[in-house]
Design an enzyme around this catalytic site. Structure first.
Site, PDB file in Angstrom:
ATOM      1  N   HIS A  23      33.814  28.792  42.736  1.00 13.13           N
ATOM      2  CA  HIS A  23      33.165  30.008  43.236  1.00 13.13           C
ATOM      3  C   HIS A  23      33.603  30.300  44.671  1.00 13.13           C
ATOM      4  O   HIS A  23      33.942  31.447  45.008  1.00 13.13           O
ATOM      5  CB  HIS A  23      31.647  29.820  43.160  1.00 13.13           C
ATOM      6  N   GLU A  24      33.620  29.265  45.512  1.00 13.71           N
ATOM      7  CA  GLU A  24      34.010  29.454  46.917  1.00 13.71           C
ATOM      8  C   GLU A  24      35.507  29.767  47.039  1.00 13.71           C
ATOM      9  O   GLU A  24      35.913  30.549  47.899  1.00 13.71           O
ATOM     10  CB  GLU A  24      33.646  28.219  47.737  1.00 13.71           C
ATOM     11  N   GLU A  72      28.865  38.216  44.350  1.00  9.53           N
ATOM     12  CA  GLU A  72      28.456  36.927  43.810  1.00  9.53           C
ATOM     13  C   GLU A  72      28.629  36.878  42.300  1.00  9.53           C
ATOM     14  O   GLU A  72      29.031  35.857  41.741  1.00  9.53           O
ATOM     15  CB  GLU A  72      27.001  36.628  44.203  1.00  9.53           C
ATOM     16  N   HIS A 119      36.189  33.405  46.802  1.00  9.17           N
ATOM     17  CA  HIS A 119      36.033  34.143  48.055  1.00  9.17           C
ATOM     18  C   HIS A 119      37.257  33.953  48.955  1.00  9.17           C
ATOM     19  O   HIS A 119      37.667  34.886  49.664  1.00  9.17           O
ATOM     20  CB  HIS A 119      34.778  33.670  48.784  1.00  9.17           C
TER      21      HIS A 119
END
Length: 638
Positions: free
Chosen positions: A179-180, A257, A183
């Site tokens: 997930h990170e 998100e 980004h």
């Protein structure tokens, strides 16, 4: 949405953020001007009455210069405060992590939870084709949370709470890290840094107002009352601005998100991993809350660091889980709360449950690995197969080299090791150069590594450099500059430059430059292919010729690359053996300014050139350096 579309979306959101910021500043300035007008109407009563509600047109005209100054000072204060806050974060994502109490993971850590975290982050970075981020742990935080920060992949940092390491198993931790990485790869980090600066600038008026309210005078006077009223007005104005700032942040963050969660599922092909992490957040007593003040960086976190629900930066946990598992029932969280959550397995347990790593095998990448649609689709979104390849490569790096790459004392030695020539005479000359530049201790270290690992498989050289880079970033800028000069001397020690030497120097120079000046790193410009045709021809010629002694195949490859871009055919004119590095550097400097959609077209042309020229390791390494210079992360090719 592929990598290039994500980058364009990030650029559009940045422009939108600037517009919203300007509108917010205009609104705040207008409110401050109204307050100033009110006070100009007050306080001029000769009868001694402090407040008089009338302000004549003549008085307004007389006050106009003062109002202009008030407007300029207000806008200037907000702008300078925002710029100041952004400049304090120039040192990259590590500065944000340290500001929250983050501790960097040591290279020689024996903590199995930290070892597992490091392995997961390194595997994801190698698979995605980006430098390994610096890794931090928030030791004092029991909540389950994480964040990525920085301006570009070269200065990125990933921080994970100790609560996450204790609670999550490897699959769940991998989902959070994926997930990170979404980004990092999709350009969200730079936008996040700018959001921090904008919110700080808007809030600065409230801070000034608080200071004015705290002023104490010896006796009450109309001046004291005026100062108090101005202070109260600034506080109110500042917090009105902050409200709209939070509204902007929430609207930008919430949808991102969902997209990052979807990317994590695509990375790992294990929806139960990130879904399990979200379920543990929803059922744990500590949840995702942070003890440290996370107001400023709330939009950067994996899950909300605050208990506030109004203008929340993240969607509700149940909604995020349901987006991954449509059949999810929120009652499951209540059931989990009543059960004892098992501890996450240790690294030893995780390793024992995995298959034995396969040794890296040198050879040609398969033709299927150079499918243009597959590569473009995988940029910024490595799949499970690529992560597994990265894990095998990471585990195949010999232990002496892996330890040295993570050591601040040995990391520069590792980079030198990668350039040591197999020819004994050239090697001896290179070792003397190392001794002259870095000292005899570093020469002995290089010799020690050569004794331990006389030769390194070609497909392990770039992964070794990638895991060394976070440690290299910690060296002083003067040392990094000296290292680049040393590498240039080592490369020219034999009087020629081979492709890997160019690739290593180019990758390292790019990453060091982006680390030293992270705000200058960019993903796209405004140039078009039609204005860069000479640079493109030079690039395609170099890529077609290297590693292909057959000139007919090189001409065919060159023509295929031109045809992919719709450019007119040209006769292939080879570039001299000593000229190609400089010609390629000049071409890449121009092509880095291309628009994102044109970079995607150029990448497809490069792949078409390679497929017609015949796939070999030399050209794949050169392709990696070229794509990195364009600020596009090339995933590992299986």
């Amino acid at each position: 949405m592929d990598f290039f579309a994500h980058q364009d979306r990030a650029r559009r959101r940045t422009r939108l953020l600037v517009v919203l910021f300007v509108l917010a500043v205009i609104s705040i300035v207008a409110v401050v001007d109204l307050v100033a007008l009110a006070f100009l109407g007050f306080g001029s009563d000769p009868e001694g009455v402090v407040f008089s509600p009338e302000l004549s047109p003549d008085a307004f005209r007389e006050s106009l210069p003062l109002l202009i100054w008030v407007s300029v000072l207000t806008a200037g204060a907000i702008g300078l405060a925002s710029l100041f806050r952004i400049l304090t974060l120039r040192n990259g994502g590590g500065a944000v992590a340290r500001g929250l109490g983050g501790v960097m993971v040591n290279a020689d850590t024996t903590d199995p939870q930290l070892q597992r975290l490091r392995n997961v982050v390194e595997e994801m970075a190698i698979a995605a084709g980006v430098p390994v981020p610096q890794i931090y742990v928030l030791e004092e935080e029991d909540g389950i949370n994480a964040f990525a920060a920085g301006y570009s992949p070269a200065d990125a940092a990933i921080a994970v709470t100790r609560g996450a390491l204790r609670t999550l198993n490897r699959s769940e931790l991998q989902g959070v890290v994926a997930h990170e990485f979404s980004h990092i790869l999709n350009g969200d980090m730079r936008l996040n840094i700018r959001l921090i600066g904008i919110l700080f600038g808007i809030l600065v008026l409230a801070i000034i107002g608080r200071l004015m309210l705290s002023v104490r005078h010896g006796r009450a006077s109309k001046h004291t009352a005026a100062i108090a009223m101005i202070g109260l007005a600034l506080v109110a104005t500042g917090y009105i601005g902050l409200f709209f700032g939070r509204l902007i942040r929430a609207s930008v963050s919430r949808q991102r998100e969902f997209l990052a969660d979807a990317s994590a599922v695509q990375f790992t092909r294990e929806p139960e991993g990130i879904a399990g992490a979200l379920k543990k957040i929803g059922s744990a007593q500590a949840g995702s809350a942070l003890a440290a003040d996370s107001e400023e960086i709330g939009h950067m976190l994996f899950a909300s660091g605050l208990t506030r629900r109004v203008l929340a930066t993240h969607p509700p946990i149940a909604d995020r889980i349901r987006a991954i598992e449509p059949g999810f029932d929120p009652a499951e969280l209540e059931t989990m709360r009543t059960m004892q959550t098992p501890a996450a397995p240790s690294e030893a347990g995780v390793v024992a449950s995995m298959a034995e790593p396969r040794p890296a095998v040198e050879g040609r990448p398969s033709a299927s690995s150079l499918d243009a649609d597959r590569i473009v689709g995988a940029i910024g979104r490595p799949d499970t197969a690529q992560i597994q390849v990265a894990a095998r490569l990471n585990r195949a790096i010999p232990e002496p080299l892996a330890r040295a790459a993570r050591s601040t004392e040995w990391v520069m030695t590792v980079v030198c090791y990668l350039l040591i020539d197999p020819d004994p005479e050239v090697r001896e000359h290179q070792l003397l150069i190392v001794a002259e530049t870095l000292g005899s201790a570093h020469e002995r270290q290089v010799s020690t590594l050569l004794s331990a690992v006389p030769s390194l498989a070609a497909d392990l050289r770039i992964p070794l450099l990638e895991i060394a880079f976070p440690t290299l970033r910690r060296r002083p800028q003067t040392e990094l500059t000296r290292l680049m000069d040393l590498l240039d001397r080592l490369i020219h020690a034999d009087g020629r430059i081979d492709v890997f030497e160019y690739v290593l120097a180019r990758l390292l120079a790019q990453q060091i430059q982006d680390t030293i000046a992270p705000t200058d790193a960019h993903g796209a410009g405004t140039a078009r292919i039609s204005g860069c045709e000479d640079a493109i021809r030079d690039l395609l010629v170099i890529l077609a010729v290297h590693g292909n002694p057959d000139q007919r195949a090189a001409r065919t490859a060159f023509a295929a690359g031109l045809a992919s871009l719709g450019m007119r055919p040209r006769e292939l004119t080879p570039i001299g053996a000593n000229d190609w590095p400089d010609r390629l550097d000049r071409a890449l400097a121009r092509l880095d300014r291309l628009r994102m959609e044109d970079k995607q077209r150029l990448l497809r042309a490069l792949i078409a050139t390679l497929k017609h020229a015949g796939i070999n390791r030399t050209e794949i390494e050169l392709l990696r350096a070229v794509v990195a210079a364009l600020h596009v992360p090339l995933p590992v090719l299986d």
